[in-house]
Design an enzyme around this catalytic site. Structure first.
Site, PDB file in Angstrom:
ATOM      1  N   GLY A  19       0.814  -1.230   0.000  1.00 43.36           N
ATOM      2  CA  GLY A  19       0.000   0.000   0.000  1.00 43.36           C
ATOM      3  C   GLY A  19       0.838   1.266   0.000  1.00 43.36           C
ATOM      4  N   ASN A  21      -3.246   5.932  -5.825  1.00 45.63           N
ATOM      5  CA  ASN A  21      -3.408   4.737  -6.657  1.00 45.63           C
ATOM      6  C   ASN A  21      -4.407   3.858  -5.899  1.00 45.63           C
ATOM      7  OD1 ASN A  21      -3.107   2.034  -7.454  1.00 45.63           O
ATOM      8  ND2 ASN A  21      -0.939   2.243  -7.934  1.00 45.63           N
ATOM      9  N   HIS A  43       9.103   4.628  -2.553  1.00 49.25           N
ATOM     10  CA  HIS A  43       9.522   3.291  -2.997  1.00 49.25           C
ATOM     11  C   HIS A  43       9.968   3.272  -4.450  1.00 49.25           C
ATOM     12  CE1 HIS A  43       5.315   3.399  -4.311  1.00 49.25           C
ATOM     13  NE2 HIS A  43       5.528   2.339  -5.063  1.00 49.25           N
ATOM     14  N   GLU A  82       7.627  10.692 -14.354  1.00 49.55           N
ATOM     15  CA  GLU A  82       7.182   9.294 -14.259  1.00 49.55           C
ATOM     16  C   GLU A  82       7.275   8.586 -15.604  1.00 49.55           C
ATOM     17  OE1 GLU A  82       5.331   7.829 -11.211  1.00 49.55           O
ATOM     18  OE2 GLU A  82       6.247   9.429 -10.043  1.00 49.55           O
ATOM     19  N   HIS A 118      -1.462   8.342 -13.260  1.00 49.79           N
ATOM     20  CA  HIS A 118      -0.687   8.538 -14.490  1.00 49.79           C
ATOM     21  C   HIS A 118      -1.690   8.761 -15.623  1.00 49.79           C
ATOM     22  CE1 HIS A 118       2.678   5.877 -12.651  1.00 49.79           C
ATOM     23  NE2 HIS A 118       3.062   7.132 -12.593  1.00 49.79           N
ATOM     24  N   ASP A 123      -1.653   7.426 -18.446  1.00 48.55           N
ATOM     25  CA  ASP A 123      -1.961   6.197 -19.191  1.00 48.55           C
ATOM     26  C   ASP A 123      -3.064   5.368 -18.534  1.00 48.55           C
ATOM     27  OD1 ASP A 123      -0.631   4.896 -17.117  1.00 48.55           O
ATOM     28  OD2 ASP A 123       0.952   4.035 -18.375  1.00 48.55           O
ATOM     29  N   CYS A 131       1.038  -0.480 -18.266  1.00 45.34           N
ATOM     30  CA  CYS A 131       2.031  -0.086 -17.253  1.00 45.34           C
ATOM     31  C   CYS A 131       3.242  -0.997 -17.305  1.00 45.34           C
ATOM     32  CB  CYS A 131       1.458  -0.211 -15.846  1.00 45.34           C
ATOM     33  SG  CYS A 131       0.046   0.811 -15.520  1.00 45.34           S
TER      34      CYS A 131
HETATM   35  O1  SUG Z   1       3.502   3.838  -9.275  1.00 44.18           O
HETATM   36  N1  SUG Z   1       2.091   0.867  -8.091  1.00 44.18           N
HETATM   37  C1  SUG Z   1       2.575   1.651  -9.199  1.00 44.18           C
HETATM   38  C2  SUG Z   1       1.741   1.391 -10.428  1.00 44.18           C
HETATM   39  C3  SUG Z   1       2.353   1.990 -11.647  1.00 44.18           C
HETATM   40  C4  SUG Z   1       1.467   1.905 -12.828  1.00 44.18           C
HETATM   41  N2  SUG Z   1       2.103   2.433 -13.968  1.00 44.18           N
HETATM   42  C5  SUG Z   1       1.497   3.122 -14.941  1.00 44.18           C
HETATM   43  N3  SUG Z   1       0.296   3.602 -14.797  1.00 44.18           N
HETATM   44  N4  SUG Z   1       2.157   3.335 -16.010  1.00 44.18           N
HETATM   45  C6  SUG Z   1       2.583   3.130  -8.832  1.00 44.18           C
HETATM   46  O2  SUG Z   1       1.685   3.581  -8.121  1.00 44.18           O
HETATM   47  C7  SUG Z   1       2.179  -0.011  -5.827  1.00 44.18           C
HETATM   48  C8  SUG Z   1       3.145  -0.260  -4.748  1.00 44.18           C
HETATM   49  C9  SUG Z   1       2.567  -0.817  -3.465  1.00 44.18           C
HETATM   50  O3  SUG Z   1       1.538  -0.357  -3.027  1.00 44.18           O
HETATM   51  O4  SUG Z   1       3.202  -1.717  -2.933  1.00 44.18           O
HETATM   52  C10 SUG Z   1       2.811   0.769  -6.967  1.00 44.18           C
HETATM   53  O5  SUG Z   1       3.902   1.261  -6.846  1.00 44.18           O
END
Ligand code: SUG
Length: 418
Positions: free
Chosen positions: A20, A25, A128, A163, A231, A233, A349
């Site tokens: 999380g 997101n 992260h 990004e 994002h 996309d 992604c």
């Molecule tokens: O950056 N999820 C990524 C998902 C990236 C998706 N990429 C594109 N849309 N192109 C982010 O939010 C989740 C990590 C976690 O909760 O453990 C994460 O990093």
């Protein structure tokens, strides 16, 4: 071989988990604390690559990064034993799997020096992800080492967030023709961060030597970010002359469409109206986080999209009408990437598009069925079956994750990527 589009997928790493870590997101937040299944996740990713190969598309891959990132922990004067849980989870994240965030790519046809330029993304908005770029740039410098064809740039410095290709679209009459590059930035996202800063986009356009009249900077709708489109996309995708977008993707949609048509009269803009699929539907189903690809042999375009789009009646209804009509998108290819989806990462992604001659890329990064078979064997043998969030930091798990990655590097002859 002539110039073509290659999709490089991030192989889903053995430390894939649901900690999380990404505010804004929705999937990451909703699944925080759930158990992940790294082996199944990585095999789902391999099957997606196979599906694209079967469509006749060129496919590449990137290795997972070394996790936990001990160098980053050392810079923070800690380690996996003594770090607080949120730092430990950040160091352990497999987030480099989402290769759309690895870099922004400008094909040779768009750049002044006639080389394909790649700028690695700094990803500074999320802790992260902020430590991905050094590992990623090392890999890009290996895959695209031939300086006669490629220029690989380091990350834009802070404080400007970047990004990568997730906020970049390219419209062109054919992959090898000069393109209109559209950089989508955010200003604000209500309660959530806008991750892409306009200054990064401008810096990349300069570094890539793009002609100013072939570049647009477009603001992402605040409403879209606030609804969970962290994002661009997640709400829009482009391929060749087609832009496939949600009605509420851009802050000023009509101005955006007019600027696109002005710069590129051949552009075809397919808009999904909010009264057919709401922003919430788009974000839950990820219909725009699809790989919009040109099928070989003049068969039109296909959308490789997540199963979740098929399971949403409003979304699938609209898509089915679309492909039955006379539009440019002729085929829907649902794929199962549920493990990645549960962290907000759909089919698009997971991939970075690079338009180039495949013969100019280090062949170790190019996929075929036989190589994917070998990679799948390593995954099946070494990837953890399940990770519960409270296991992050567990010494045996850390060893398993490191051993698994080493086995993959060995089979791919990429041992120099330490
Ligand atoms: O950056 N999820 C990524 C998902 C990236 C998706 N990429 C594109 N849309 N192109 C982010 O939010 C989740 C990590 C976690 O909760 O453990 C994460 O990093």
């Amino acid at each position: 071989m002539p110039v073509t589009e290659i999709n490089f997928d991030g192989i889903i790493g053995p430390s894939h988990n649901y900690a999380g870590l990404s505010p804004g997101n929705m999937a990451s937040a909703n699944n925080a604390g759930a158990s992940s299944h790294p082996r199944a996740a990585a095999l789902q990713g391999i099957e997606k690559m196979r599906s694209n190969l079967r469509l006749g598309l060129a496919q590449g891959f990137f290795m997972p990064l070394d996790r936990p990132n001990q160098k980053w922990l050392a810079e923070l004067a800690t380690d996996m034993i003594s770090a607080e849980p949120h730092i430990r989870a950040a160091a352990f994240s497999a987030s480099a799997m989402w290769a759309a965030n690895a870099a922004t790519v400008s094909p040779a046809a768009d750049t002044k020096d006639g080389r394909c330029h790649l700028s690695v993304a700094n990803l500074i908005t999320m802790a992260h992800r902020s430590h991905e770029w050094r590992g990623t740039v090392a890999q890009l410098k290996l895959a695209f080492a031939d300086e006669a064809y490629f220029a690989v740039h380091d990350a834009v410095p802070p404080p400007y967030g970047d990004e990568g290709a997730a906020n970049h679209m390219r419209l062109c009459t054919g992959h090898d023709a000069s393109g209109l590059e559209i950089f989508v930035y955010g200003k604000s996202g209500g309660p959530f961060p806008a991750r892409q800063h306009i200054e990064s986009s401008k810096a990349i356009a300069r570094a890539h030597q793009l002609s100013p009249d072939r570049v647009l900077f477009v603001q992402q709708a605040e409403e879209a970010i606030a609804a969970g489109a962290f994002h661009n996309d997640v709400v829009a995708v482009a391929n060749e002359h087609v832009l496939f977008t949600h009605e509420l993707a851009f802050e000023k949609p009509e101005e955006t469409y007019a600027a696109i048509r002005d710069a590129m009269p051949e552009a075809e803009i397919v808009v999904v109206p909010a009264n057919r699929a709401s922003l919430a539907d788009a974000i839950q189903s990820y219909l725009f986080n699809a790989q919009l690809v040109t099928l070989p042999g003049g068969a039109g375009m296909a959308l490789t999209l997540p199963m979740e789009a098929k399971e949403n009646d409003a979304v699938w209804g609209w898509l089915s009408e679309m492909v039955a009509g006379n539009g440019p998108i002729r085929k829907l290819v649902p794929v199962n990437v549920r493990e990645s989806m549960a962290n907000g990462g759909g089919p698009a992604c997971l991939r970075l598009r690079v338009v180039c001659d495949p013969a100019t890329v280090d062949p170790r990064f190019i996929a075929d069925e036989a190589k994917l078979d070998k990679i799948a064997e390593v995954i099946a043998a070494h990837w953890p079956e399940e990770i519960a969030v409270d296991q992050i930091g567990d010494a045996a798990l850390i060893t398993q994750v490191q051993t698994a990655r080493t086995a993959l590097l060995d089979i791919c002859a990429l041992g120099e990527l330490v």
